[in-house]
Design a protein around this motif. Structure first.
Motif, PDB file in Angstrom:
ATOM      1  N   GLY A   1       0.710  -1.213  -0.058  1.00 49.22           N
ATOM      2  CA  GLY A   1       0.051   0.001  -0.066  1.00 49.22           C
ATOM      3  C   GLY A   1       0.985   1.344   0.115  1.00 49.22           C
ATOM      4  N   ILE A   2       1.934   1.230   0.731  1.00 49.85           N
ATOM      5  CA  ILE A   2       3.040   2.304   0.832  1.00 49.85           C
ATOM      6  C   ILE A   2       3.653   2.653  -0.678  1.00 49.85           C
ATOM      7  N   ASN A   3       3.938   1.641  -1.468  1.00 50.02           N
ATOM      8  CA  ASN A   3       4.649   1.757  -2.622  1.00 50.02           C
ATOM      9  C   ASN A   3       3.294   2.364  -3.450  1.00 50.02           C
ATOM     10  N   GLU A   4       2.069   1.980  -3.472  1.00 52.24           N
ATOM     11  CA  GLU A   4       1.026   2.434  -4.508  1.00 52.24           C
ATOM     12  C   GLU A   4       0.638   3.733  -4.290  1.00 52.24           C
ATOM     13  N   ALA A   5       0.654   3.985  -2.631  1.00 50.23           N
ATOM     14  CA  ALA A   5       0.411   5.458  -2.359  1.00 50.23           C
ATOM     15  C   ALA A   5       1.137   6.433  -2.614  1.00 50.23           C
ATOM     16  N   PHE A   6       2.394   6.149  -2.557  1.00 53.72           N
ATOM     17  CA  PHE A   6       3.704   6.827  -3.082  1.00 53.72           C
ATOM     18  C   PHE A   6       4.215   6.496  -4.259  1.00 53.72           C
TER      19      PHE A   6
ATOM     20  N   ASN B   1       7.168  12.127   4.844  1.00 52.67           N
ATOM     21  CA  ASN B   1       6.041  11.077   5.386  1.00 52.67           C
ATOM     22  C   ASN B   1       6.212   9.618   4.785  1.00 52.67           C
ATOM     23  N   TYR B   2       6.714   9.562   3.455  1.00 56.89           N
ATOM     24  CA  TYR B   2       6.953   8.243   3.118  1.00 56.89           C
ATOM     25  C   TYR B   2       7.927   7.274   3.719  1.00 56.89           C
ATOM     26  N   LEU B   3       8.976   8.007   4.320  1.00 57.70           N
ATOM     27  CA  LEU B   3       9.935   7.418   5.306  1.00 57.70           C
ATOM     28  C   LEU B   3       9.626   7.115   6.278  1.00 57.70           C
ATOM     29  N   LYS B   4       8.892   7.958   7.011  1.00 53.81           N
ATOM     30  CA  LYS B   4       8.114   7.731   8.207  1.00 53.81           C
ATOM     31  C   LYS B   4       7.217   6.217   8.282  1.00 53.81           C
ATOM     32  N   LEU B   5       6.411   6.194   7.229  1.00 52.09           N
ATOM     33  CA  LEU B   5       5.218   5.428   7.185  1.00 52.09           C
ATOM     34  C   LEU B   5       5.865   4.150   7.045  1.00 52.09           C
ATOM     35  N   ARG B   6       7.315   3.963   5.930  1.00 53.75           N
ATOM     36  CA  ARG B   6       7.608   2.714   5.758  1.00 53.75           C
ATOM     37  C   ARG B   6       8.569   2.446   6.904  1.00 53.75           C
TER      38      ARG B   6
ATOM     39  N   GLU C   1       7.651   2.763  10.027  1.00 54.97           N
ATOM     40  CA  GLU C   1       6.749   2.334  11.081  1.00 54.97           C
ATOM     41  C   GLU C   1       6.147   0.937  10.642  1.00 54.97           C
ATOM     42  N   SER C   2       6.017   0.851   9.249  1.00 51.23           N
ATOM     43  CA  SER C   2       5.446  -0.397   8.912  1.00 51.23           C
ATOM     44  C   SER C   2       6.440  -1.755   9.060  1.00 51.23           C
ATOM     45  N   GLU C   3       7.590  -1.246   8.635  1.00 53.51           N
ATOM     46  CA  GLU C   3       8.762  -2.291   8.893  1.00 53.51           C
ATOM     47  C   GLU C   3       8.990  -2.669  10.374  1.00 53.51           C
ATOM     48  N   PHE C   4       8.889  -1.757  11.199  1.00 56.92           N
ATOM     49  CA  PHE C   4       8.981  -1.973  12.521  1.00 56.92           C
ATOM     50  C   PHE C   4       8.089  -2.907  13.005  1.00 56.92           C
ATOM     51  N   HIS C   5       6.733  -2.572  12.797  1.00 54.60           N
ATOM     52  CA  HIS C   5       5.517  -3.327  13.321  1.00 54.60           C
ATOM     53  C   HIS C   5       5.413  -4.817  12.565  1.00 54.60           C
ATOM     54  N   ASP C   6       5.863  -5.004  11.299  1.00 60.50           N
ATOM     55  CA  ASP C   6       6.032  -6.145  10.636  1.00 60.50           C
ATOM     56  C   ASP C   6       6.848  -7.221  11.405  1.00 60.50           C
ATOM     57  N   LEU C   7       8.029  -6.567  11.785  1.00 61.44           N
ATOM     58  CA  LEU C   7       9.043  -7.513  12.348  1.00 61.44           C
ATOM     59  C   LEU C   7       8.463  -7.599  13.707  1.00 61.44           C
ATOM     60  N   SER C   8       7.890  -6.963  14.717  1.00 68.32           N
ATOM     61  CA  SER C   8       7.155  -7.364  15.700  1.00 68.32           C
ATOM     62  C   SER C   8       6.160  -8.251  15.597  1.00 68.32           C
TER      63      SER C   8
END
Length: 356
Positions: A268-273, A314-319, A321-328
């Motif tokens: 979704g991040i790749n498509e939105a950005f 904002n792109y870097l922040k969302l990416r 955040e998503s990567e951190f939560h994905d690992l968790s």
């Protein structure tokens, strides 16, 4: 209503035939409230509950039905109630990280064709929040449309400036300007809604979602409240529900969301950005962080003023955040599986060897 009028397309109908078989009926979930369900079939709407087997086999809350889902049910009490046995695959979905510290998916709604992302022009306008909604929508394979409401509270020049801010961030989704006071734009929204297709309204509390639904319904079917002294709306909707509009479109109303956490949202991040993703393909290094690396095509676009620095941050922040939560999330799932194996092993030892 016929199932096609409730949004059951050929692909879902084939899945229903496979899962439901001759003994179960297909129905659509129209409301969920604290574990209670309302479902709608061709003969109307009835309350329903999950079977014990369904609850036992579900590994997480994300595997439980949400508004818009199609399910296989058994009607009882002369059709007055139903039991939900199976969940049909989702063609599209809205999900987010569960609110709070729990790293888990929360399903919001399913099988949606178009999401109307609503922002008020007066107090609610926030491009960064809009980008978060776009990530959620794109990640779920849903088409986004941006609705700017309360246009009667700003000048035409201010409205153009707000639209310019959206376009500056590389957002190319359709934008519709709406006033629930004057009615401007309401017919344009209605014309976008085709019979048998499912739509939803996403946005903060008080941006005018319920008032817009009442205009689309042609009356005051849903409760609304007066605006506050600041001009901001007040929260009304308390549960997600699917509403059938007079012209045949299906609309999901839902409460405003305070938290829009990213989890499993890489696509979704790749498509939105998409503008940044396209530029990143031309960077010298495949793992470019778009910081100070030489040959960064993204930084070059910013220097040429073809891309906004705020948009990139904002792109870097969302990416991140998503990567951190994905690992968790992955770590937690590993621990859950390890604990499940431990319990299974312990039970085998306790029960002793098989006597047969």
């Amino acid at each position: 209503m016929k199932f096609s009028e409730l949004g059951l397309d050929r692909w879902l109908a084939d899945k229903a035939s496979e899962l439901c078989g001759p003994d179960l009926s297909v129905a659509r979930v129209t409301a969920v409230d604290r574990g209670r369900y309302l479902i709608r079939g061709e003969d109307g709407e009835v309350p329903a509950e999950l079977t014990g087997k369904f609850l036992h086999l579900a590994e997480s809350s994300a595997e439980l039905p949400c508004v818009g889902d199609w399910v296989c049910v058994h009607y009882r009490d002369a059709g007055a109630q139903a039991s939900i046995h199976h969940l049909l695959p989702r063609r599209s979905f809205l999900r987010r990280k569960a609110a709070g510290r729990d790293v888990e998916f929360q399903m919001i709604a399913a099988n949606i064709d178009v999401a109307f992302i609503v922002q008020a022009c007066h107090f609610d306008f926030n491009v960064r929040r809009l980008e978060r909604y776009l990530v959620m929508v794109r990640d779920g394979h849903i088409e986004p449309v941006v609705l700017l409401t309360k246009t009667d509270l700003v000048s035409p020049e201010e409205l153009e400036r707000l639209i310019g801010q959206i376009r500056l961030m590389g957002i190319d989704a359709k934008i519709v300007c709406v006033s629930n006071v004057t009615g401007a734009g309401v017919d344009q929204v209605r014309e976008l809604m085709a019979p048998g297709k499912t739509y939803c309204l996403l946005g903060s509390s008080g941006v005018g979602k319920t008032t817009l639904i009442n205009r689309l319904l042609g009356g005051g079917a849903l409760e609304t409240r007066e605006v506050s002294h600041t001009g901001e709306g007040r929260h009304t909707t308390t549960r997600r529900q699917l509403i059938v509009l007079g012209h045949g479109g299906l609309l999901i109303d839902m409460p405003g969301m305070r938290e829009l956490g990213m989890l499993g949202a890489g696509e979704g991040i790749n498509e939105a950005f998409a503008d940044i993703s396209a530029l990143a393909g031309n960077c010298r290094y495949p793992d470019c962080s778009h910081g100070r690396e030489p040959g960064c095509a993204v930084r070059a676009a910013i220097e040429r003023r073809e891309l906004s620095e705020e948009h990139l941050q904002n792109y870097l922040k969302l990416r991140k955040e998503s990567e951190f939560h994905d690992l968790s999330y992955i770590d937690r799932r590993k621990k859950d599986r390890a604990f499940g194996r431990f319990v299974h092993s312990y039970k085998k030892q306790k029960d002793g060897p098989d006597q047969n």
